[in-house]
Design a protein around this motif. Structure first.
Motif, PDB file in Angstrom:
ATOM      1  N   TYR A 116     -62.361 137.251 -39.102  1.00  0.00           N
ATOM      2  CA  TYR A 116     -63.018 138.993 -39.577  1.00  0.00           C
ATOM      3  C   TYR A 116     -62.707 139.249 -40.306  1.00  0.00           C
ATOM      4  CZ  TYR A 116     -58.162 139.804 -40.947  1.00  0.00           C
ATOM      5  OH  TYR A 116     -57.010 139.740 -41.096  1.00  0.00           O
ATOM      6  N   ARG A 117     -63.616 140.670 -41.070  1.00  0.00           N
ATOM      7  CA  ARG A 117     -63.484 140.565 -42.019  1.00  0.00           C
ATOM      8  C   ARG A 117     -64.564 141.967 -41.972  1.00  0.00           C
ATOM      9  NH1 ARG A 117     -69.462 137.813 -44.388  1.00  0.00           N
ATOM     10  NH2 ARG A 117     -70.576 139.030 -42.993  1.00  0.00           N
ATOM     11  N   ARG A 118     -63.698 143.165 -43.059  1.00  0.00           N
ATOM     12  CA  ARG A 118     -63.562 144.210 -43.076  1.00  0.00           C
ATOM     13  C   ARG A 118     -65.322 144.243 -43.437  1.00  0.00           C
ATOM     14  NH1 ARG A 118     -60.047 147.936 -43.467  1.00  0.00           N
ATOM     15  NH2 ARG A 118     -62.262 149.764 -43.760  1.00  0.00           N
ATOM     16  N   VAL A 119     -65.952 145.877 -43.225  1.00  0.00           N
ATOM     17  CA  VAL A 119     -67.565 146.059 -42.945  1.00  0.00           C
ATOM     18  C   VAL A 119     -67.398 147.484 -43.321  1.00  0.00           C
ATOM     19  CG1 VAL A 119     -68.365 144.195 -41.862  1.00  0.00           C
ATOM     20  CG2 VAL A 119     -67.965 146.052 -40.532  1.00  0.00           C
ATOM     21  N   LYS A 120     -68.495 148.151 -43.494  1.00  0.00           N
ATOM     22  CA  LYS A 120     -68.919 149.705 -43.667  1.00  0.00           C
ATOM     23  C   LYS A 120     -68.705 150.292 -41.851  1.00  0.00           C
ATOM     24  CE  LYS A 120     -67.550 149.869 -48.178  1.00  0.00           C
ATOM     25  NZ  LYS A 120     -66.023 150.575 -47.772  1.00  0.00           N
ATOM     26  N   CYS A 121     -68.406 151.074 -41.350  1.00  0.00           N
ATOM     27  CA  CYS A 121     -68.634 152.205 -40.613  1.00  0.00           C
ATOM     28  C   CYS A 121     -70.475 152.285 -40.471  1.00  0.00           C
ATOM     29  CB  CYS A 121     -67.635 152.227 -40.357  1.00  0.00           C
ATOM     30  SG  CYS A 121     -65.854 151.884 -40.042  1.00  0.00           S
ATOM     31  N   ALA A 122     -70.815 152.079 -39.243  1.00  0.00           N
ATOM     32  CA  ALA A 122     -72.257 152.552 -39.417  1.00  0.00           C
ATOM     33  C   ALA A 122     -72.310 153.378 -38.422  1.00  0.00           C
ATOM     34  CB  ALA A 122     -73.139 151.508 -39.024  1.00  0.00           C
TER      35      ALA A 122
ATOM     36  N   ALA B 214     -54.913 151.598 -40.216  1.00  0.00           N
ATOM     37  CA  ALA B 214     -56.662 151.162 -39.906  1.00  0.00           C
ATOM     38  C   ALA B 214     -57.248 151.951 -39.315  1.00  0.00           C
ATOM     39  CB  ALA B 214     -55.854 149.693 -39.540  1.00  0.00           C
ATOM     40  N   CYS B 215     -56.692 152.920 -38.476  1.00  0.00           N
ATOM     41  CA  CYS B 215     -57.430 153.997 -37.518  1.00  0.00           C
ATOM     42  C   CYS B 215     -58.640 154.012 -37.960  1.00  0.00           C
ATOM     43  CB  CYS B 215     -56.859 154.859 -36.459  1.00  0.00           C
ATOM     44  SG  CYS B 215     -55.701 154.251 -35.678  1.00  0.00           S
ATOM     45  N   GLY B 216     -60.205 153.345 -36.889  1.00  0.00           N
ATOM     46  CA  GLY B 216     -61.167 154.031 -37.406  1.00  0.00           C
ATOM     47  C   GLY B 216     -62.121 153.283 -37.987  1.00  0.00           C
ATOM     48  N   ALA B 217     -61.106 152.392 -38.926  1.00  0.00           N
ATOM     49  CA  ALA B 217     -61.627 150.804 -39.109  1.00  0.00           C
ATOM     50  C   ALA B 217     -62.521 150.185 -39.343  1.00  0.00           C
ATOM     51  CB  ALA B 217     -60.894 150.352 -40.397  1.00  0.00           C
ATOM     52  N   CYS B 218     -63.713 148.985 -39.639  1.00  0.00           N
ATOM     53  CA  CYS B 218     -64.530 148.637 -38.532  1.00  0.00           C
ATOM     54  C   CYS B 218     -64.420 147.084 -39.216  1.00  0.00           C
ATOM     55  CB  CYS B 218     -66.304 149.309 -39.008  1.00  0.00           C
ATOM     56  SG  CYS B 218     -66.980 150.353 -37.901  1.00  0.00           S
ATOM     57  N   PHE B 219     -64.315 145.919 -38.341  1.00  0.00           N
ATOM     58  CA  PHE B 219     -64.417 144.739 -38.640  1.00  0.00           C
ATOM     59  C   PHE B 219     -65.518 144.197 -37.562  1.00  0.00           C
ATOM     60  CE2 PHE B 219     -60.135 146.726 -38.873  1.00  0.00           C
ATOM     61  CZ  PHE B 219     -59.018 145.550 -39.960  1.00  0.00           C
ATOM     62  N   GLU B 220     -65.788 143.335 -38.584  1.00  0.00           N
ATOM     63  CA  GLU B 220     -66.756 142.435 -37.803  1.00  0.00           C
ATOM     64  C   GLU B 220     -65.782 141.044 -37.313  1.00  0.00           C
ATOM     65  OE1 GLU B 220     -70.826 139.749 -39.028  1.00  0.00           O
ATOM     66  OE2 GLU B 220     -70.107 140.578 -40.603  1.00  0.00           O
ATOM     67  N   VAL B 221     -66.082 140.700 -36.291  1.00  0.00           N
ATOM     68  CA  VAL B 221     -65.156 139.630 -35.222  1.00  0.00           C
ATOM     69  C   VAL B 221     -66.098 138.186 -34.888  1.00  0.00           C
ATOM     70  CG1 VAL B 221     -63.059 139.042 -33.688  1.00  0.00           C
ATOM     71  CG2 VAL B 221     -63.538 141.221 -35.353  1.00  0.00           C
TER      72      VAL B 221
END
Length: 299
Positions: free
Chosen positions: A197-203, A123-130
């Protein structure tokens, strides 16, 4: 003087019968019951039914993909705490190997993940909205959210209760945030808060960054600032005198190979968790140095 040639009697009808026979045999299937297989007619109606079944199967696969994507976007329950670090953010190296997180562009919006979320470093580098939810006393009004990047591992502490101190115990889903990021969703007086939380695309700004380290026969690259998926699952490197060389994950987002690439301009091929692949040619010049960071393309 013109010469006239007549078609032999019966040739024309024989020719058309042959064509009709070839057309019919194009839909014949061999029977497995004989050494000299018997031709079995395969009508047009069965061909249409087969094509319809294939189309239906493709539609079902597409719908399943859409459903999976929708599930990834759904809010899920977890908990969150914060850790005190210099300047209110997490700047320690962490289990993903990013080093100074300000230099890696993640800064205060970095987080350590519990075992369930960290998934052995993938999961390193993944983006999460919390966002903080279901706690009138501690959650900020309106439940504002922050976007976090997974940069570290929050280890379990089975000597403490999962409700107090053992927040990262398996199978808890927990985010250990920087104090500054935590303050954007909840009051700092809180020890731990319920979140969604949910997974989101990284900007990301700029391109992928490749930081080189190693020695003559041990070459390592740290990949950071990865957009969209954020998670890197495969890396290849190519020198001017080599083909594409697959690299192995050393730890976190550090990738290695045992090849001497000194004196060669370097290209990189990076693949993310959604199987997107991006190739950046001649990212590092022939006189590249260990300890330097070079920028490539972006997803």
């Amino acid at each position: 003087m013109l010469a006239f040639f007549s078609t032999p009697q019966g040739y024309s009808s024989h020719f058309h019968r042959k064509k009709e026979k070839e057309k019919e045999e194009s839909f014949l299937l061999p029977s497995p019951l004989h050494n000299n297989p018997k031709k079995i007619p395969f009508p047009h109606s069965k061909m249409r039914a087969l094509l319809q079944a294939i189309v239906l199967l493709l539609i079902l696969i597409w719908l399943q993909t859409c459903m999976t994507t929708a599930e990834d976007d759904e809010w899920k329950s977890a908990t969150a705490t914060y850790t005190n670090q210099t300047n209110g953010s997490i700047i320690i190296e962490g289990a993903c190997g990013y080093g100074d997180l300000h230099k890696a562009s993640y800064g205060k919006y970095s987080a350590g993940l519990s075992t369930m979320l960290f998934n052995r470093g993938s999961a390193c580098g993944a983006c999460f909205e919390v966002r903080c939810v279901d706690h009138i006393l501690w959650c900020l009004q309106g439940s504002p959210s922050v976007i976090l990047t997974a940069t570290d591992f929050c280890p379990p502490n089975y000597g403490l209760s999962a409700d107090y101190g053992g927040w990262c115990n398996f199978p808890k889903q927990h985010f250990e945030m920087s104090e500054a990021a935590f303050a954007e969703i909840a009051k700092k007086k809180a020890d731990t808060v319920p979140v969604q939380y949910r997974r989101v695309k990284c900007a990301r700004r700029g391109g992928l960054r490749f930081t080189l380290s190693g020695s003559f026969h041990f070459y390592q690259v740290l990949v950071t600032n990865v957009g969209l998926d954020g998670e890197v699952i495969a890396v290849k490197v190519k020198g001017s005198k080599t083909g594409w060389i697959p690299m192995a994950r050393n730890w976190g987002q550090n990738w290695q190979c045992n090849v001497n690439l000194i004196g060669q301009p370097l290209s990189f091929e990076v693949t993310t968790s959604s199987r997107r692949t991006l190739t950046s040619y001649n990212v590092a010049p022939a006189d590249w140095q260990f300890g330097q960071t070079y920028e490539g393309k972006q997803f």
